[in-house]
Design a protein around this motif. Structure first.
Motif, PDB file in Angstrom:
ATOM      1  N   UNK A  93       0.845  -1.231  -0.004  1.00 29.71           N
ATOM      2  CA  UNK A  93       0.077  -0.099   0.029  1.00 29.71           C
ATOM      3  C   UNK A  93       0.812   1.379  -0.084  1.00 29.71           C
ATOM      4  N   UNK A  94       0.517   2.405  -0.665  1.00 35.99           N
ATOM      5  CA  UNK A  94       1.398   3.780  -0.652  1.00 35.99           C
ATOM      6  C   UNK A  94       1.178   4.315   0.608  1.00 35.99           C
ATOM      7  N   UNK A  95       1.679   3.656   1.592  1.00 34.03           N
ATOM      8  CA  UNK A  95       2.137   4.532   3.098  1.00 34.03           C
ATOM      9  C   UNK A  95       3.329   4.275   3.361  1.00 34.03           C
ATOM     10  N   UNK A  96       3.540   5.082   4.488  1.00 39.75           N
ATOM     11  CA  UNK A  96       4.861   5.066   5.250  1.00 39.75           C
ATOM     12  C   UNK A  96       5.006   4.002   5.907  1.00 39.75           C
ATOM     13  N   UNK A  97       6.472   3.691   6.354  1.00 37.92           N
ATOM     14  CA  UNK A  97       6.577   2.535   7.140  1.00 37.92           C
ATOM     15  C   UNK A  97       6.096   2.599   8.552  1.00 37.92           C
ATOM     16  N   UNK A 146      15.124   4.877  -3.289  1.00 39.08           N
ATOM     17  CA  UNK A 146      14.155   4.830  -2.633  1.00 39.08           C
ATOM     18  C   UNK A 146      12.808   5.472  -3.100  1.00 39.08           C
ATOM     19  N   UNK A 147      11.782   4.937  -2.916  1.00 39.41           N
ATOM     20  CA  UNK A 147      10.533   5.614  -3.049  1.00 39.41           C
ATOM     21  C   UNK A 147      10.044   5.936  -2.001  1.00 39.41           C
ATOM     22  N   UNK A 148       9.477   6.982  -1.369  1.00 37.15           N
ATOM     23  CA  UNK A 148       8.634   7.294  -0.228  1.00 37.15           C
ATOM     24  C   UNK A 148       7.198   6.549  -0.231  1.00 37.15           C
ATOM     25  N   UNK A 149       6.763   5.811   0.522  1.00 39.41           N
ATOM     26  CA  UNK A 149       5.616   5.119   0.542  1.00 39.41           C
ATOM     27  C   UNK A 149       5.656   3.853  -0.047  1.00 39.41           C
ATOM     28  N   UNK A 150       6.986   3.223  -0.459  1.00 37.28           N
ATOM     29  CA  UNK A 150       7.254   1.836  -0.994  1.00 37.28           C
ATOM     30  C   UNK A 150       8.315   1.408  -0.409  1.00 37.28           C
TER      31      UNK A 150
END
Length: 268
Positions: A93-97, A146-150
């Motif tokens: 899901x496109x959300x942060x760690x 790195x891609x934020x949210x992935x």
């Protein structure tokens, strides 16, 4: 490696790049064994490729027991396996760690990293006996930048990167070639296959975003060419090539650029 008269295993062969890899390998004279979770998609691929040129197995690649049983069973029908393409993968899901639960984290790691590891390790003794053989593992542009949210998706693909490069080193003096693919944005159904959207929702999202990605058939063609030429690395798409160059030249600048782009996408 020559493709004709070889037998390949392609994971995720029911749709997207896996389907195109299957079709193009068959066109070059190979027999392809498809592994996928989606039986209808596999049947459609088999019909397109020709039933005599394809075998299909519904298997969860993250299930080690199922993979071990498959490798044992498939040997009765196909004693000679010449290549494996570890293509199947999912995104998170496109959300942060901080907002991801461990069930989501483990699912991504199990499919994207342990799946290729289970299948490759189970097949290696047989590949090593062939006159020539090949392993192609699909990483991602997200496996080197790195891609934020992935973050977890990227971590799983970075693990695939180092695993594959180590396999290359370990198999250097054998007849088993190793290729690592880094696709950028490819036009596939990865969101729906990851359980993050329906196929209809994914198609609508692409239309609204004016999604500009490399067609799956072109990505597959580049991967197969890399197998034929026994290349270690193949960067798929202009975006992957550009970001690889920028990341090597100026890592912080490249990360900042990606972060800004991702923020714009969220805002739109």
């Amino acid at each position: 490696m020559k493709i004709a008269n070889k037998t390949f295993i392609v994971t995720g062969g029911g749709s997207g790049m896996g389907r195109e890899l299957t079709l193009q390998l068959v066109q070059k004279g190979a027999h392809v064994i498809i592994i996928d979770l989606h039986e209808d998609d596999m049947n459609e691929t088999a019909n397109m490729a020709g039933q005599n040129s394809v075998s299909s197995y519904r298997i969860d690649i993250s299930d080690k027991t199922a993979i071990d049983q498959f490798v044992q069973d498939v040997g009765t029908k196909h004693p000679n396996i010449d290549g494996v393409v570890n293509n199947a993968g999912i995104i998170q899901p496109f959300i942060d760690v901080k907002d991801l639960d461990f069930q989501q984290i483990e699912k991504v790691m199990n499919v994207n990293f342990y799946g290729p590891l289970y299948l490759t390790k189970a097949l290696l003794p047989r590949l090593l006996k062939r006159p020539e053989a090949h392993i192609l593992n699909v990483s991602s542009m997200g496996g080197f930048i790195p891609f934020p949210g992935q973050a977890i998706y990227g971590a799983s693909k970075a693990a695939v990167k180092l695993l594959t490069e180590a396999l290359y080193a370990e198999l250097l003096n054998t007849k088993v070639g190793v290729t690592l693919a880094f696709p950028g944005a490819i036009d596939t159904n990865i969101m729906s296959n990851s359980g993050l959207a329906t196929k209809e929702e994914e198609a609508k999202s692409k239309r609204e975003a004016k999604f500009n990605a490399l067609p799956a058939d072109k990505a597959a063609a580049q991967m197969i060419k890399a197998i034929e030429k026994n290349k270690l690395h193949v960067l798929i798409g202009k975006d992957a090539k550009m970001m690889n160059f920028l990341y090597r030249l100026a890592p912080r600048r490249a990360i900042n650029m990606i972060t800004k782009q991702m923020a714009k996408m969220k805002a739109s």
